[in-house]
Each structure stands twice: as structure tokens, then as C-alpha cells.
Design an enzyme around this catalytic site. Structure first.
Site, PDB file in Angstrom:
ATOM      1  N   GLU A  87       0.868  -1.187   0.000  1.00  0.00           N
ATOM      2  CA  GLU A  87       0.000   0.000   0.000  1.00  0.00           C
ATOM      3  C   GLU A  87       0.895   1.224   0.000  1.00  0.00           C
ATOM      4  O   GLU A  87       1.926   1.248   0.661  1.00  0.00           O
ATOM      5  CB  GLU A  87      -0.928  -0.002   1.212  1.00  0.00           C
ATOM      6  CG  GLU A  87      -1.902   1.145   1.269  1.00  0.00           C
ATOM      7  CD  GLU A  87      -2.743   1.304   0.026  1.00  0.00           C
ATOM      8  OE1 GLU A  87      -2.700   2.407  -0.557  1.00  0.00           O
ATOM      9  OE2 GLU A  87      -3.426   0.348  -0.383  1.00  0.00           O
TER      10      GLU A  87
ATOM     11  N   ASP B 217       5.424   2.481  -3.148  1.00  0.00           N
ATOM     12  CA  ASP B 217       4.784   2.665  -4.440  1.00  0.00           C
ATOM     13  C   ASP B 217       5.069   1.423  -5.288  1.00  0.00           C
ATOM     14  O   ASP B 217       6.217   0.973  -5.368  1.00  0.00           O
ATOM     15  CB  ASP B 217       5.363   3.915  -5.110  1.00  0.00           C
ATOM     16  CG  ASP B 217       4.602   4.332  -6.340  1.00  0.00           C
ATOM     17  OD1 ASP B 217       4.197   3.457  -7.137  1.00  0.00           O
ATOM     18  OD2 ASP B 217       4.408   5.546  -6.515  1.00  0.00           O
TER      19      ASP B 217
ATOM     20  N   ASP C 203      -7.262   1.866  -8.315  1.00  0.00           N
ATOM     21  CA  ASP C 203      -7.667   3.172  -8.824  1.00  0.00           C
ATOM     22  C   ASP C 203      -7.756   3.080 -10.343  1.00  0.00           C
ATOM     23  O   ASP C 203      -6.793   2.697 -11.007  1.00  0.00           O
ATOM     24  CB  ASP C 203      -6.626   4.219  -8.414  1.00  0.00           C
ATOM     25  CG  ASP C 203      -7.051   5.640  -8.709  1.00  0.00           C
ATOM     26  OD1 ASP C 203      -7.892   5.857  -9.620  1.00  0.00           O
ATOM     27  OD2 ASP C 203      -6.540   6.549  -8.039  1.00  0.00           O
TER      28      ASP C 203
ATOM     29  N   LYS D 244      -8.871   9.283 -16.578  1.00  0.00           N
ATOM     30  CA  LYS D 244      -8.442  10.169 -17.661  1.00  0.00           C
ATOM     31  C   LYS D 244      -7.407   9.463 -18.541  1.00  0.00           C
ATOM     32  O   LYS D 244      -6.505   8.795 -18.037  1.00  0.00           O
ATOM     33  CB  LYS D 244      -7.864  11.466 -17.102  1.00  0.00           C
ATOM     34  CG  LYS D 244      -8.910  12.295 -16.369  1.00  0.00           C
ATOM     35  CD  LYS D 244      -8.305  13.555 -15.812  1.00  0.00           C
ATOM     36  CE  LYS D 244      -9.390  14.325 -15.052  1.00  0.00           C
ATOM     37  NZ  LYS D 244      -8.849  15.488 -14.363  1.00  0.00           N
TER      38      LYS D 244
ATOM     39  N   ASP E 246     -14.833  -2.846 -10.432  1.00  0.00           N
ATOM     40  CA  ASP E 246     -16.226  -2.516 -10.709  1.00  0.00           C
ATOM     41  C   ASP E 246     -16.296  -1.366 -11.711  1.00  0.00           C
ATOM     42  O   ASP E 246     -17.343  -0.779 -11.923  1.00  0.00           O
ATOM     43  CB  ASP E 246     -16.981  -2.169  -9.427  1.00  0.00           C
ATOM     44  CG  ASP E 246     -16.309  -1.067  -8.621  1.00  0.00           C
ATOM     45  OD1 ASP E 246     -15.266  -0.556  -9.065  1.00  0.00           O
ATOM     46  OD2 ASP E 246     -16.819  -0.737  -7.544  1.00  0.00           O
TER      47      ASP E 246
END
Length: 174
Positions: free
Chosen positions: A69, A96, A118, A122, A154
Site C-alpha cells: 500500500e 509505491d 484506482d 483520464k 467494478d
């Protein structure tokens, strides 16, 4: 997931170096030393609050799990679960995912989980998606033969992007 600052997160992480490994690059090619066994390693990138990785480790004691994480305020929630109910086969890394090849050697990981990552909706942010070619190249390096990548999402756009990039990457690797 909305990030809220957890004021004590950094201190709690520093107080538990046996769970949130402070220098994971020290174990590259030698995770057996940390875990005390040579069980397969499965990694969840973006483990969030730790529900999935914790339950997986609980249900599979013969597999070593590592949850990654990026943010202190998120990983601290996973850490709290492990502090309350310790598991020998679960470690956490606060880093990261771009540095994953600094942490794991070639063929060192048996499975990668990408759960509700995430979606970076864009177009200009597509390279940040955990199923972009940049990340798939890194995974190809650390995954062992017959390894797997499991993804849950999702977000239909991320799903379609992932199917396309995984399909192209498989053709490229083979």
C-alpha cells in the site's frame, strides 16, 4: 477510497517493523529469511485496509502473503488488523508499486492480486493504471512460471483497458 489523515499512522508503522517491513529491498531474493520458510509468495498491490490479504493469509497458512500500500493512512488500518490478530505468513510494505522490481527478484512471486485498483479514468493517466504495459513489464519480471494475476474491478473502462493490455502483453511476452 477517500483518504483521511490518520495522525498516529506513521508512528504505529514505525513501532511495528516486524509487520510493516521498513527496508523490503533487503529481502530481495531472500524472503524465506523473513518468513522462516520457502512457501510461495502472493502479493496484493493496493491492499487498502487489508481485509482481502488478511483473510487470504488466515485461510492459507502455507502461502506467504505480502500486502503493498502506498499511503500510511490506509496501510495503518491493515496493520491494526495484524496487530490485533497476528499471522506469521503476512507482511505489509508501505511503498509505491512502481518500485516492485527493487523488492522482488525474477520469478519470486507466484500470484499478484489487483483488487479494485484506482481506475485513473483520464486518458492521460492511463500509464498509472496497475494493468498498464509499464506495470505488466514489471510483473512479468517478478512472476514465476505459471504465475497468475487476479484482478477485481467494478469499473468497466478499467476492465476493458485491462483486458486489452493483458492480451497485448501476453502476445508480446510469448
Amino acid at each position: 477510497m477517500r483518504l483521511r489523515n490518520v495522525k498516529y499512522a506513521k508512528d504505529l508503522i514505525l513501532q511495528n517493523p516486524q509487520i510493516v517491513i521498513p527496508n523490503p529491498q533487503d529481502y530481495k531474493s531472500n524472503w524465506a529469511k523473513l518468513f522462516g520458510n520457502k512457501h510461495p509468495i502472493e502479493v496484493e498491490i493496493g491492499c487498502g485496509k487489508g481485509k482481502f490479504i488478511y483473510e487470504s493469509a488466515l485461510d492459507n497458512p502455507n502461502i506467504n502473503f505480502i500486502g503493498i500500500e502506498k499511503f500510511d493512512s490506509v496501510i495503518v488500518r491493515a496493520l491494526e488488523k495484524v496487530i490485533e490478530h497476528p499471522l506469521d505468513n503476512l507482511k505489509l510494505l508501505r511503498l509505491d508499486a512502481e518500485t516492485i522490481t527493487d523488492i522482488f527478484s525474477k520469478d519470486e512471486v507466484a500470484k499478484i492480486y489487483l483488487n479494485f485498483s484506482d481506475p485513473w479514468p483520464k486518458i492521460r493517466h492511463a500509464k498509472r493504471r496497475l494493468t498498464s504495459n509499464k506495470f505488466l513489464d514489471r510483473y512479468a519480471h517478478i512472476l514465476s512460471k505459471n504465475a497468475e494475476i487476479h484482478q477485481k474491478t467494478d469499473n468497466i473502462e478499467l476492465f476493458e483497458f485491462s483486458v486489452e493490455s493483458l492480451t497485448e502483453h501476453i502476445k508480446f511476452v510469448i
